[in-house]
Design a protein around this motif. Sequence first.
Motif, PDB file in Angstrom:
ATOM      1  N   LEU A  12      37.380  71.611 -21.091  1.00 15.42           N
ATOM      2  CA  LEU A  12      38.170  71.268 -19.370  1.00 15.42           C
ATOM      3  C   LEU A  12      39.453  72.625 -19.084  1.00 15.42           C
ATOM      4  O   LEU A  12      40.653  72.996 -20.302  1.00 15.42           O
ATOM      5  CB  LEU A  12      39.314  70.219 -19.199  1.00 15.42           C
ATOM      6  CG  LEU A  12      39.506  69.861 -17.963  1.00 15.42           C
ATOM      7  CD1 LEU A  12      38.435  69.572 -16.710  1.00 15.42           C
ATOM      8  CD2 LEU A  12      40.804  69.123 -17.889  1.00 15.42           C
ATOM      9  N   ILE A  13      39.135  73.822 -18.733  1.00 16.88           N
ATOM     10  CA  ILE A  13      40.162  74.838 -18.247  1.00 16.88           C
ATOM     11  C   ILE A  13      41.086  74.012 -17.200  1.00 16.88           C
ATOM     12  O   ILE A  13      41.165  73.814 -16.189  1.00 16.88           O
ATOM     13  CB  ILE A  13      39.405  76.114 -17.836  1.00 16.88           C
ATOM     14  CG1 ILE A  13      38.480  76.895 -18.768  1.00 16.88           C
ATOM     15  CG2 ILE A  13      40.179  77.029 -16.897  1.00 16.88           C
ATOM     16  CD1 ILE A  13      37.451  77.578 -18.357  1.00 16.88           C
ATOM     17  N   LYS A  40      41.335  82.052 -11.558  1.00 11.19           N
ATOM     18  CA  LYS A  40      40.152  82.115 -11.246  1.00 11.19           C
ATOM     19  C   LYS A  40      39.422  81.278 -11.950  1.00 11.19           C
ATOM     20  O   LYS A  40      37.987  81.034 -12.118  1.00 11.19           O
ATOM     21  CB  LYS A  40      39.060  83.848 -11.586  1.00 11.19           C
ATOM     22  CG  LYS A  40      39.964  85.248 -10.640  1.00 11.19           C
ATOM     23  CD  LYS A  40      39.642  86.006 -11.685  1.00 11.19           C
ATOM     24  CE  LYS A  40      39.633  87.338  -9.831  1.00 11.19           C
ATOM     25  NZ  LYS A  40      40.180  88.472 -11.066  1.00 11.19           N
ATOM     26  N   GLY A  41      40.087  79.985 -12.386  1.00 12.57           N
ATOM     27  CA  GLY A  41      39.569  79.105 -13.108  1.00 12.57           C
ATOM     28  C   GLY A  41      38.556  78.308 -12.680  1.00 12.57           C
ATOM     29  O   GLY A  41      37.148  78.277 -13.707  1.00 12.57           O
ATOM     30  N   SER A  42      38.264  78.201 -11.352  1.00 16.29           N
ATOM     31  CA  SER A  42      37.347  77.922 -11.174  1.00 16.29           C
ATOM     32  C   SER A  42      35.703  78.342 -11.002  1.00 16.29           C
ATOM     33  O   SER A  42      34.613  77.786 -11.577  1.00 16.29           O
ATOM     34  CB  SER A  42      37.298  77.362  -9.413  1.00 16.29           C
ATOM     35  OG  SER A  42      35.926  76.944  -8.942  1.00 16.29           O
ATOM     36  N   GLU A  43      35.611  79.858 -10.565  1.00 16.38           N
ATOM     37  CA  GLU A  43      35.031  80.657 -10.816  1.00 16.38           C
ATOM     38  C   GLU A  43      34.370  80.797 -13.026  1.00 16.38           C
ATOM     39  O   GLU A  43      33.375  80.915 -12.696  1.00 16.38           O
ATOM     40  CB  GLU A  43      35.336  81.869 -10.727  1.00 16.38           C
ATOM     41  CG  GLU A  43      35.201  82.070  -8.709  1.00 16.38           C
ATOM     42  CD  GLU A  43      36.789  82.939  -8.770  1.00 16.38           C
ATOM     43  OE1 GLU A  43      37.267  81.774  -8.656  1.00 16.38           O
ATOM     44  OE2 GLU A  43      36.758  83.576  -8.227  1.00 16.38           O
ATOM     45  N   VAL A  44      35.203  80.938 -13.482  1.00 16.81           N
ATOM     46  CA  VAL A  44      35.257  80.773 -15.112  1.00 16.81           C
ATOM     47  C   VAL A  44      34.562  79.783 -15.277  1.00 16.81           C
ATOM     48  O   VAL A  44      33.215  79.863 -16.157  1.00 16.81           O
ATOM     49  CB  VAL A  44      36.537  81.613 -15.338  1.00 16.81           C
ATOM     50  CG1 VAL A  44      36.397  81.369 -17.087  1.00 16.81           C
ATOM     51  CG2 VAL A  44      37.260  82.473 -14.942  1.00 16.81           C
ATOM     52  N   VAL A  53      31.425  72.440 -19.204  1.00 19.39           N
ATOM     53  CA  VAL A  53      32.747  73.648 -18.775  1.00 19.39           C
ATOM     54  C   VAL A  53      33.393  72.546 -17.325  1.00 19.39           C
ATOM     55  O   VAL A  53      31.999  72.664 -16.782  1.00 19.39           O
ATOM     56  CB  VAL A  53      33.389  74.649 -19.159  1.00 19.39           C
ATOM     57  CG1 VAL A  53      32.024  75.225 -17.969  1.00 19.39           C
ATOM     58  CG2 VAL A  53      34.975  75.291 -18.862  1.00 19.39           C
ATOM     59  N   ALA A  54      34.263  72.079 -17.175  1.00 18.07           N
ATOM     60  CA  ALA A  54      35.347  72.179 -15.834  1.00 18.07           C
ATOM     61  C   ALA A  54      36.342  72.837 -15.686  1.00 18.07           C
ATOM     62  O   ALA A  54      37.094  73.319 -16.653  1.00 18.07           O
ATOM     63  CB  ALA A  54      34.870  70.694 -15.430  1.00 18.07           C
ATOM     64  N   PHE A  55      36.659  73.154 -14.598  1.00 16.57           N
ATOM     65  CA  PHE A  55      38.177  73.264 -14.478  1.00 16.57           C
ATOM     66  C   PHE A  55      38.877  72.380 -13.453  1.00 16.57           C
ATOM     67  O   PHE A  55      38.638  71.505 -12.291  1.00 16.57           O
ATOM     68  CB  PHE A  55      37.767  74.357 -13.067  1.00 16.57           C
ATOM     69  CG  PHE A  55      39.521  75.377 -12.934  1.00 16.57           C
ATOM     70  CD1 PHE A  55      40.179  75.163 -13.692  1.00 16.57           C
ATOM     71  CD2 PHE A  55      39.603  74.986 -11.262  1.00 16.57           C
ATOM     72  CE1 PHE A  55      41.463  75.381 -13.000  1.00 16.57           C
ATOM     73  CE2 PHE A  55      41.308  75.335 -10.570  1.00 16.57           C
ATOM     74  CZ  PHE A  55      41.657  75.815 -11.684  1.00 16.57           C
TER      75      PHE A  55
END
Length: 255
Positions: free
Chosen positions: A32-33, A40-44, A52-54
């Motif tokens: 979980l980022i 830019k968490g969602s794009e990453v 992986v999730a943001f």
Amino acid sequence: MLKGLVGLVTGGASGLGRATAEQLLKQGGSVLICDLPTSKGSEVAKELGKNVAFAPVDVTAEGDVRSALQTTVDKFGRLDVVVNCAGIATATRTYNFKKNQPFDLKSFQKTIEVNLIGTFNVIRLAAGLIGKNTADADGQRGVIINTASIAAFDGQIGQAAYSASKAGIVGMTLPIARDLSKQGIRVVTIAPGLFRTPLMELLPETAIRDLEAAVPFPPRLGHPHEFALLVQSIIQNPMINGETIRIDGSLRMQP
Ligand SMILES: NC(=O)C1=CN([C@@H]2O[C@H](COP(=O)(O)OP(=O)(O)OC[C@H]3O[C@@H](n4cnc5c(N)ncnc54)[C@H](O)[C@@H]3O)[C@@H](O)[C@H]2O)C=CC1
Ligand SMILES: C[C@]12CCC(=O)C=C1CC[C@@H]1[C@@H]2[C@@H](O)C[C@@]2(C)[C@H]1CC[C@]2(O)C(=O)C=O
């Protein structure tokens, strides 16, 4: 191999945090980022694939951190490892004699709030969730890794706030490791030297070359991947606990 491990990485949208998220994923973990909603968490997260999730998180906000921990449980079932990378770098002298101006206290407080209190906020809340894990054969339930800086030890001109915030992280590492030892949760801090991240790329190449020349060996900025490899080693080695590890090419910063 860290197959099946669930990690939460603050500041995971950029630099050292992003490299850490990539390494945990590469080793078979889920991540979980956690980063600011403006990051830019969602794009990453989309770029890095399905494990992986943001979660939009300001590490200083209790509600944000609590809801990120709930997201970890909802998406991945539990939490094994926290890597605290969220941080800001500030540079202001204690007194500007040219402008006859003291260090702005609000700016000092903000640096402490994000780097030190934000790190502690995540640790104190995540510990409750990690503590629910079933212990492994060694009695271990999880690991918390923090990011300080060599500025905690050799703070330069203009780094009173930054160094104080990072020295606070170094100082709380052992007592927190002791607090959480009965639950089998390890706490370790990494103190990086100079790493090539967006935080550094704001500097002109000439300034970067001067910084690189000051590093005894290897005479270059560290790659974020090298930080992530240390995170991996700490996770894999159960005897590392309550300690701060420098990763700096033996650099000692000049005033
Ligand atoms: N790059 C370097 O040479 C060094 C970096 N560090 C430390 O490593 C950590 C990571 O730095 P870098 O990856 O280089 O920087 P970076 O600027 O690339 O990444 C930092 C991340 O933290 C996030 N962040 C900032 N405030 C936040 C908050 N309140 N809540 C949640 N997220 C927040 C930012 O949005 C960003 O994505 C920082 O704590 C920094 O102080 C320490 C020593 C050297
Ligand atoms: C202040 C520094 C060094 C001098 C320069 O030309 C530019 C800088 C801006 C980025 C700073 C530089 C140095 O103080 C080290 C830190 C604080 C860097 C940002 C992260 C940094 O590498 C660190 O935390 C080191 O411990």
